[in-house]
Design a protein around this motif. Structure first.
Motif, PDB file in Angstrom:
ATOM      1  N   ILE A  88       0.889  -1.162   0.000  1.00 48.44           N
ATOM      2  CA  ILE A  88       0.000   0.000   0.000  1.00 48.44           C
ATOM      3  C   ILE A  88       0.929   1.214   0.000  1.00 48.44           C
ATOM      4  O   ILE A  88       1.455   1.603   1.042  1.00 48.44           O
ATOM      5  CB  ILE A  88      -0.939   0.022   1.217  1.00 48.44           C
ATOM      6  N   GLU A  89       1.183   1.753  -1.185  1.00 50.61           N
ATOM      7  CA  GLU A  89       2.128   2.864  -1.322  1.00 50.61           C
ATOM      8  C   GLU A  89       1.506   4.153  -0.816  1.00 50.61           C
ATOM      9  O   GLU A  89       0.376   4.446  -1.179  1.00 50.61           O
ATOM     10  CB  GLU A  89       2.534   3.007  -2.787  1.00 50.61           C
ATOM     11  N   PRO A  90       2.166   4.933  -0.009  1.00 48.97           N
ATOM     12  CA  PRO A  90       3.465   4.770   0.639  1.00 48.97           C
ATOM     13  C   PRO A  90       3.327   4.394   2.112  1.00 48.97           C
ATOM     14  O   PRO A  90       4.095   4.863   2.948  1.00 48.97           O
ATOM     15  CB  PRO A  90       4.060   6.169   0.504  1.00 48.97           C
ATOM     16  N   GLU A  91       2.356   3.553   2.444  1.00 50.43           N
ATOM     17  CA  GLU A  91       2.019   3.283   3.840  1.00 50.43           C
ATOM     18  C   GLU A  91       2.532   1.969   4.407  1.00 50.43           C
ATOM     19  O   GLU A  91       2.897   1.903   5.583  1.00 50.43           O
ATOM     20  CB  GLU A  91       0.493   3.288   4.012  1.00 50.43           C
ATOM     21  N   LYS A  92       2.557   0.915   3.583  1.00 51.27           N
ATOM     22  CA  LYS A  92       2.779  -0.415   4.162  1.00 51.27           C
ATOM     23  C   LYS A  92       3.325  -1.384   3.119  1.00 51.27           C
ATOM     24  O   LYS A  92       2.923  -1.346   1.958  1.00 51.27           O
ATOM     25  CB  LYS A  92       1.452  -0.942   4.695  1.00 51.27           C
ATOM     26  N   ILE A  93       4.212  -2.266   3.585  1.00 52.66           N
ATOM     27  CA  ILE A  93       4.732  -3.366   2.775  1.00 52.66           C
ATOM     28  C   ILE A  93       4.714  -4.612   3.655  1.00 52.66           C
ATOM     29  O   ILE A  93       5.145  -4.563   4.805  1.00 52.66           O
ATOM     30  CB  ILE A  93       6.181  -3.117   2.325  1.00 52.66           C
ATOM     31  N   VAL A  94       4.241  -5.724   3.103  1.00 52.64           N
ATOM     32  CA  VAL A  94       4.270  -7.004   3.807  1.00 52.64           C
ATOM     33  C   VAL A  94       4.940  -8.007   2.874  1.00 52.64           C
ATOM     34  O   VAL A  94       4.586  -8.092   1.696  1.00 52.64           O
ATOM     35  CB  VAL A  94       2.845  -7.490   4.178  1.00 52.64           C
ATOM     36  N   TYR A  95       5.920  -8.741   3.412  1.00 60.35           N
ATOM     37  CA  TYR A  95       6.606  -9.734   2.598  1.00 60.35           C
ATOM     38  C   TYR A  95       7.114 -10.881   3.469  1.00 60.35           C
ATOM     39  O   TYR A  95       7.314 -10.722   4.661  1.00 60.35           O
ATOM     40  CB  TYR A  95       7.772  -9.122   1.808  1.00 60.35           C
ATOM     41  N   THR A  96       7.292 -12.040   2.839  1.00 64.04           N
ATOM     42  CA  THR A  96       7.975 -13.147   3.496  1.00 64.04           C
ATOM     43  C   THR A  96       9.424 -13.109   3.037  1.00 64.04           C
ATOM     44  O   THR A  96       9.729 -12.622   1.944  1.00 64.04           O
ATOM     45  CB  THR A  96       7.354 -14.510   3.126  1.00 64.04           C
ATOM     46  N   SER A  97      10.318 -13.626   3.873  1.00 62.61           N
ATOM     47  CA  SER A  97      11.734 -13.578   3.525  1.00 62.61           C
ATOM     48  C   SER A  97      12.429 -14.849   3.985  1.00 62.61           C
ATOM     49  O   SER A  97      12.113 -15.396   5.048  1.00 62.61           O
ATOM     50  CB  SER A  97      12.383 -12.355   4.176  1.00 62.61           C
ATOM     51  N   THR A  98      13.370 -15.304   3.166  1.00 63.50           N
ATOM     52  CA  THR A  98      14.151 -16.497   3.478  1.00 63.50           C
ATOM     53  C   THR A  98      15.497 -16.413   2.776  1.00 63.50           C
ATOM     54  O   THR A  98      15.673 -15.607   1.864  1.00 63.50           O
ATOM     55  CB  THR A  98      13.390 -17.776   3.054  1.00 63.50           C
ATOM     56  N   LEU A  99      16.422 -17.244   3.180  1.00 62.70           N
ATOM     57  CA  LEU A  99      17.698 -17.309   2.479  1.00 62.70           C
ATOM     58  C   LEU A  99      17.493 -18.026   1.155  1.00 62.70           C
ATOM     59  O   LEU A  99      16.585 -18.847   1.008  1.00 62.70           O
ATOM     60  CB  LEU A  99      18.741 -18.029   3.331  1.00 62.70           C
ATOM     61  N   LEU A 115       7.840 -13.452   8.314  1.00 65.87           N
ATOM     62  CA  LEU A 115       6.927 -12.478   7.719  1.00 65.87           C
ATOM     63  C   LEU A 115       7.312 -11.103   8.244  1.00 65.87           C
ATOM     64  O   LEU A 115       7.399 -10.897   9.457  1.00 65.87           O
ATOM     65  CB  LEU A 115       5.481 -12.802   8.109  1.00 65.87           C
ATOM     66  N   ALA A 116       7.559 -10.183   7.325  1.00 69.33           N
ATOM     67  CA  ALA A 116       7.913  -8.811   7.696  1.00 69.33           C
ATOM     68  C   ALA A 116       6.770  -7.879   7.315  1.00 69.33           C
ATOM     69  O   ALA A 116       6.234  -7.965   6.210  1.00 69.33           O
ATOM     70  CB  ALA A 116       9.194  -8.379   6.987  1.00 69.33           C
ATOM     71  N   THR A 117       6.404  -7.007   8.251  1.00 66.91           N
ATOM     72  CA  THR A 117       5.423  -5.962   7.993  1.00 66.91           C
ATOM     73  C   THR A 117       6.109  -4.636   8.276  1.00 66.91           C
ATOM     74  O   THR A 117       6.613  -4.411   9.375  1.00 66.91           O
ATOM     75  CB  THR A 117       4.180  -6.120   8.887  1.00 66.91           C
ATOM     76  N   VAL A 118       6.162  -3.785   7.265  1.00 67.70           N
ATOM     77  CA  VAL A 118       6.839  -2.498   7.366  1.00 67.70           C
ATOM     78  C   VAL A 118       5.802  -1.409   7.159  1.00 67.70           C
ATOM     79  O   VAL A 118       5.083  -1.419   6.151  1.00 67.70           O
ATOM     80  CB  VAL A 118       7.959  -2.375   6.309  1.00 67.70           C
ATOM     81  N   THR A 119       5.712  -0.481   8.113  1.00 68.43           N
ATOM     82  CA  THR A 119       4.770   0.629   7.968  1.00 68.43           C
ATOM     83  C   THR A 119       5.527   1.953   8.000  1.00 68.43           C
ATOM     84  O   THR A 119       6.587   2.079   8.611  1.00 68.43           O
ATOM     85  CB  THR A 119       3.684   0.621   9.063  1.00 68.43           C
ATOM     86  N   VAL A 131       9.194  -1.796  11.665  1.00 67.78           N
ATOM     87  CA  VAL A 131       9.450  -3.088  11.032  1.00 67.78           C
ATOM     88  C   VAL A 131       9.130  -4.168  12.058  1.00 67.78           C
ATOM     89  O   VAL A 131       9.729  -4.215  13.126  1.00 67.78           O
ATOM     90  CB  VAL A 131      10.919  -3.216  10.583  1.00 67.78           C
ATOM     91  N   ASN A 132       8.158  -5.021  11.730  1.00 74.21           N
ATOM     92  CA  ASN A 132       7.787  -6.143  12.586  1.00 74.21           C
ATOM     93  C   ASN A 132       8.167  -7.433  11.878  1.00 74.21           C
ATOM     94  O   ASN A 132       7.806  -7.628  10.713  1.00 74.21           O
ATOM     95  CB  ASN A 132       6.289  -6.128  12.904  1.00 74.21           C
ATOM     96  N   ILE A 133       8.905  -8.288  12.574  1.00 73.57           N
ATOM     97  CA  ILE A 133       9.328  -9.579  12.039  1.00 73.57           C
ATOM     98  C   ILE A 133       8.646 -10.677  12.843  1.00 73.57           C
ATOM     99  O   ILE A 133       8.847 -10.769  14.055  1.00 73.57           O
ATOM    100  CB  ILE A 133      10.865  -9.751  12.125  1.00 73.57           C
ATOM    101  N   GLN A 134       7.819 -11.486  12.170  1.00 75.70           N
ATOM    102  CA  GLN A 134       7.100 -12.584  12.824  1.00 75.70           C
ATOM    103  C   GLN A 134       7.727 -13.908  12.415  1.00 75.70           C
ATOM    104  O   GLN A 134       7.931 -14.161  11.226  1.00 75.70           O
ATOM    105  CB  GLN A 134       5.628 -12.577  12.431  1.00 75.70           C
ATOM    106  N   LEU A 135       8.017 -14.735  13.414  1.00 74.70           N
ATOM    107  CA  LEU A 135       8.597 -16.054  13.190  1.00 74.70           C
ATOM    108  C   LEU A 135       7.549 -17.124  13.457  1.00 74.70           C
ATOM    109  O   LEU A 135       6.591 -16.888  14.185  1.00 74.70           O
ATOM    110  CB  LEU A 135       9.797 -16.268  14.115  1.00 74.70           C
ATOM    111  N   PRO A 136       7.728 -18.313  12.894  1.00 76.44           N
ATOM    112  CA  PRO A 136       6.732 -19.375  13.070  1.00 76.44           C
ATOM    113  C   PRO A 136       6.572 -19.875  14.499  1.00 76.44           C
ATOM    114  O   PRO A 136       5.502 -20.351  14.865  1.00 76.44           O
ATOM    115  CB  PRO A 136       7.237 -20.503  12.162  1.00 76.44           C
ATOM    116  N   SER A 137       7.643 -19.812  15.317  1.00 78.89           N
ATOM    117  CA  SER A 137       7.549 -20.377  16.659  1.00 78.89           C
ATOM    118  C   SER A 137       8.462 -19.615  17.629  1.00 78.89           C
ATOM    119  O   SER A 137       9.319 -18.837  17.214  1.00 78.89           O
ATOM    120  CB  SER A 137       7.959 -21.854  16.650  1.00 78.89           C
ATOM    121  N   VAL A 138       8.277 -19.896  18.899  1.00 80.05           N
ATOM    122  CA  VAL A 138       9.125 -19.321  19.942  1.00 80.05           C
ATOM    123  C   VAL A 138      10.577 -19.751  19.722  1.00 80.05           C
ATOM    124  O   VAL A 138      11.504 -18.941  19.850  1.00 80.05           O
ATOM    125  CB  VAL A 138       8.627 -19.760  21.345  1.00 80.05           C
TER     126      VAL A 138
END
Length: 168
Positions: A88-99, A115-119, A131-138
């Motif tokens: 949502i330009e220029p408010e938000k980007i959501v993406y998954t990231s891996t090596l 999963l990264a959410t950038v606002t 920048v919020n980074i969400q991981l699958p588990s603890v």
């Protein structure tokens, strides 16, 4: 069980399966968004201290891929790929990231996909980047923190401040 910390100009928060970094930049939101999404800009600042980004391609659309390479001072290359989920330009980007490998194929890694959410929030000509980074588990969060991902991301976000001073 969140932990809040302030380090320089970056505020961090660590949750059970995520962590968040916030920083306010003395730059308009459109410029900060462009610096975060244009490969000409991103390649100038998106790397931890001492690293460079010799390769950066961005297909900025849902399903598009951001593929890049960090290069260490010793010449060691680390490839990553992100897949955009929402823009949502220029408010938000959501993406998954891996090596990944150099062809943008995901590879097995101790660093799990996240999963990264950038606002981007503008207030009086300044922009708060979150920048919020969400991981699958603890356990994945612990492994990610032990590998230094949050510290590397802090260094990277600090590089953005210097980049914005140059391009303003």
């Amino acid at each position: 069980m969140a932990k809040n910390h302030e380090s320089g100009n970056i505020i961090t928060n660590v949750g059970e399966k995520d962590f968040t970094l916030e920083r306010v930049f003395d730059a308009p939101r459109d410029l900060v968004f462009k610096a975060f999404t244009d490969p000409e800009h991103v390649s100038q600042w998106w790397a931890p201290a001492g690293f460079t980004m010799p390769v950066c391609t961005i297909d900025l659309q849902p399903g598009g891929i951001w593929h890049y390479c960090f290069e260490s001072p010793e010449g060691e290359r680390h490839w990553s790929r992100s897949v955009y989920k929402e823009i949502i330009e220029p408010e938000k980007i959501v993406y998954t990231s891996t090596l990944s490998d150099e062809k943008a194929n995901p590879v097995e890694s101790p660093l799990p996909e996240h999963l990264a959410t950038v606002t981007f929030v503008e207030n009086n000509g300044k922009t708060k980047l979150t920048v919020n980074i969400q991981l699958p588990s603890v356990l994945d969060l612990k492994a990610t923190m032990d590998m230094g991902m949050m510290e590397g991301l802090k260094q990277t976000i600090n590089n953005l401040e210097e980049h914005l001073k140059v391009v303003r």
